[in-house]
Write an enzyme that holds these catalytic residues in place. Structure first.
Site, short mmCIF file in Angstrom:
data_model
loop_
_atom_site.label_atom_id
_atom_site.label_comp_id
_atom_site.label_asym_id
_atom_site.label_seq_id
_atom_site.Cartn_x
_atom_site.Cartn_y
_atom_site.Cartn_z
N GLU A 121 -13.46 -24.67 88.50
CA GLU A 121 -13.24 -25.41 86.90
C GLU A 121 -13.45 -24.52 85.88
O GLU A 121 -14.66 -24.19 85.46
CB GLU A 121 -14.09 -26.63 86.96
CG GLU A 121 -13.66 -27.74 88.06
CD GLU A 121 -14.52 -28.80 88.13
OE1 GLU A 121 -15.35 -29.09 87.45
OE2 GLU A 121 -14.38 -29.60 89.21
N HIS A 225 -16.79 -29.07 82.75
CA HIS A 225 -16.26 -29.34 83.98
C HIS A 225 -14.70 -29.48 83.52
O HIS A 225 -14.06 -29.44 82.36
CB HIS A 225 -16.67 -30.55 84.75
CG HIS A 225 -17.90 -30.66 85.59
ND1 HIS A 225 -18.32 -30.32 86.51
CD2 HIS A 225 -19.17 -30.47 84.84
CE1 HIS A 225 -19.56 -30.22 86.93
NE2 HIS A 225 -20.16 -30.36 85.73
N GLU A 316 -15.52 -33.53 80.86
CA GLU A 316 -14.37 -32.94 81.65
C GLU A 316 -13.30 -32.62 80.46
O GLU A 316 -12.74 -33.35 79.74
CB GLU A 316 -13.98 -34.16 82.26
CG GLU A 316 -14.95 -34.46 83.35
CD GLU A 316 -15.07 -33.87 84.45
OE1 GLU A 316 -14.20 -32.72 84.62
OE2 GLU A 316 -16.01 -34.03 85.38
#
Length: 477
Positions: A121, A225, A316
């Site tokens: 990631e 992430h 994210e």
């Protein structure tokens, strides 16, 4: 290490700045002029290491070159150090930025960003390098960034899992074995858990971060992430006392966490829309409670909150875990404002010192906001400092030194993030002398919330609070 920093900037992508070519002094020029000329050129070359940062993936050697180059070009504003090594022996680099980069300064809160704990990631790894570049080149020019760095100590770890990143030979949007460390362990399932016994063997990378958290006074954090587009907040795990039977695991500071997540999502180019990455999953306002999304044991953000006294959320940042390099520029632009606005939130709430009658700091005193007891009570550091993130409002702050009567103070808290300083509220215990100090106490790295497993989901919240207070008192004693 410092000697190696002088070589920074000569890697791929380096280019000398205009006018950096050495000028030959005339026949009458002095040695002093020539030396000054050489020093000036060296400084320009070092500064160019940051200026020449490209939108590309930087592997270990290039990443280290960049960090060393930045530190060499801005030695009074930065401090570069390794907090440990990965399984394969790679350094876990952290660049610290601020007016006092080498050490904690009383009254200045500590902030951190951590990226790439899943090696495949990758977006967070690269945008943190660009954040570093932006901060150092804006200092002294941009008044907001200058005040931010003058009043905040910012720690940036571009990669927590360098082995996993290097192991990812073929980039993929969804999954590669590079997610894990060299031992095949998921680092975001590797921390002690407050709800159940995590039997995973603590990895070197995890232990390094745990030690780092213990040695600093972190107040706010985020870990970056990929694979979704959302800001996720504590708790990731849960049980009935935190509301898990209703599909939501609520912390005592749930309102603050919602605000933190919204701060990031609302300042992101598109996260706030909440559309997610496909039609099957949406996140209203671009945020989610971690447990509501999916249950996670051994996560880093819960560990920070329970044992580190640090509020951390998970960001994210990309639907594709390892997107093509030509998209990195857009990812930086999409996140730039949000990254800065989130750092400012470290100045929410109240801070201060707890001292004895002689003005000496009292470490390990418990300081909590009434009605917000933490299962592991928040305590003062070695300088007697405390930091509590709280939204604007009126609060009763309770300071307790073992063996003495607690002290309560009512505090009105405005939104002070724009002033880069939380409200200051000190506590002085006149009956405590410098010969009496709070004993060192720490909560065991065991599932503290297991004490509540016998509580029924039907029990009233007031009873749950009493149970929590009982456990806190037991730990305190």
């Amino acid at each position: 290490m410092e000697g190696a920093s002088l070589r920074a900037g000569r890697g791929r992508g380096w280019r000398p700045p205009p006018g950096a070519a050495r000028q030959s002094p005339g026949s009458g020029g002095s040695m002093r002029a020539a030396a000054a000329d050489a020093v000036g050129i060296l400084i320009l070359c070092l500064a160019s290491a940051a200026a020449a940062l490209d939108f590309k993936y930087h592997h270990t050697e290039e990443l280290e070159e960049f960090l060393r180059g930045v530190h060499a070009a801005y030695p009074s504003l930065t401090h570069l150090h390794s907090i440990g090594r990965s399984v394969e022996g790679r350094d876990l680099w952290v660049l610290v930025l601020g007016r006092f980069p080498t050490h904690h300064k009383i009254g200045i809160p500590e902030f951190k960003y951590v990226a790439n704990m899943h090696g495949d990631e990758t977006v967070g790894r690269e945008i943190l390098l660009h954040l570093i570049d932006f901060l150092v080149t804006s200092y002294g020019r941009d008044p907001v960034i200058t005040r931010l760095l003058n009043n905040t100590r910012i720690h940036i770890m571009p990669t927590m899992n360098p082995d996993g990143f290097e192991a990812t030979k073929v980039p993929d949007c969804y999954y590669t074995p590079g997610r894990y460390n060299r031992n095949g362990e998921d680092l975001n399932r590797n921390f002690p858990d407050a709800f159940e016994d995590n039997r995973a063997s603590i990895q070197p990378e995890t232990q390094a971060v745990m030690d780092w958290i213990r040695n600093e006074t972190f107040v706010l954090s985020a870990n970056l992430h990929g694979g979704a587009l959302v800001a996720s907040y504590t708790f990731d795990n849960g049980n009935p006392v935190t509301g898990s039977l209703k599909g939501y695991s609520r912390s005592p500071d749930d309102d603050v966490f919602i605000h933190l997540a919204k701060t990031y999502s609302s300042n992101h180019a598109s996260m706030y829309k909440g559309t997610g990455c496909d039609n099957r999953q949406t996140f209203p306002e671009g945020i989610t409670n971690g447990y509501s999304w999916y249950q996670l044991e051994g996560g880093m953000q819960d560990y920070n909150y329970v044992w580190g006294q640090c509020f951390e959320i998970t960001l994210e940042l990309s639907c594709c875990k390892y997107p093509p390099e030509d998209q990195l520029g857009k990812f930086w632009r999409d996140n730039k404002v949000a990254l800065i606005e989130y750092i400012k939130q470290v100045h929410l709430g109240v801070k201060g010192q707890v001292t004895d009658k002689n003005g000496n700091p009292i470490p390990n005193a418990i300081v909590e906001a009434k009605g917000r007891p933490h299962v592991c009570p928040y305590r003062t550091n070695q300088q007697g400092e405390y930091f509590l993130l709280l939204l604007p409002g009126t609060y009763v702050i309770n300071a307790t030194v073992p063996g003495f009567k607690s002290m309560l103070k009512t505090v009105e808290i405005p939104d002070n993030t724009g002033n880069f300083s939380a409200v200051k509220q000190d506590f002085s215990f006149p009956e405590v002398s410098d010969k009496i100090s709070s004993k060192v106490a720490s909560c065991p790295k065991t599932p503290l919330y297991q004490e509540f497993t016998r509580a029924s989901a039907a029990v009233k919240p007031t009873v749950h609070l009493l149970v929590l207070m009982t456990v806190v008192l037991a730990i305190f004693k």
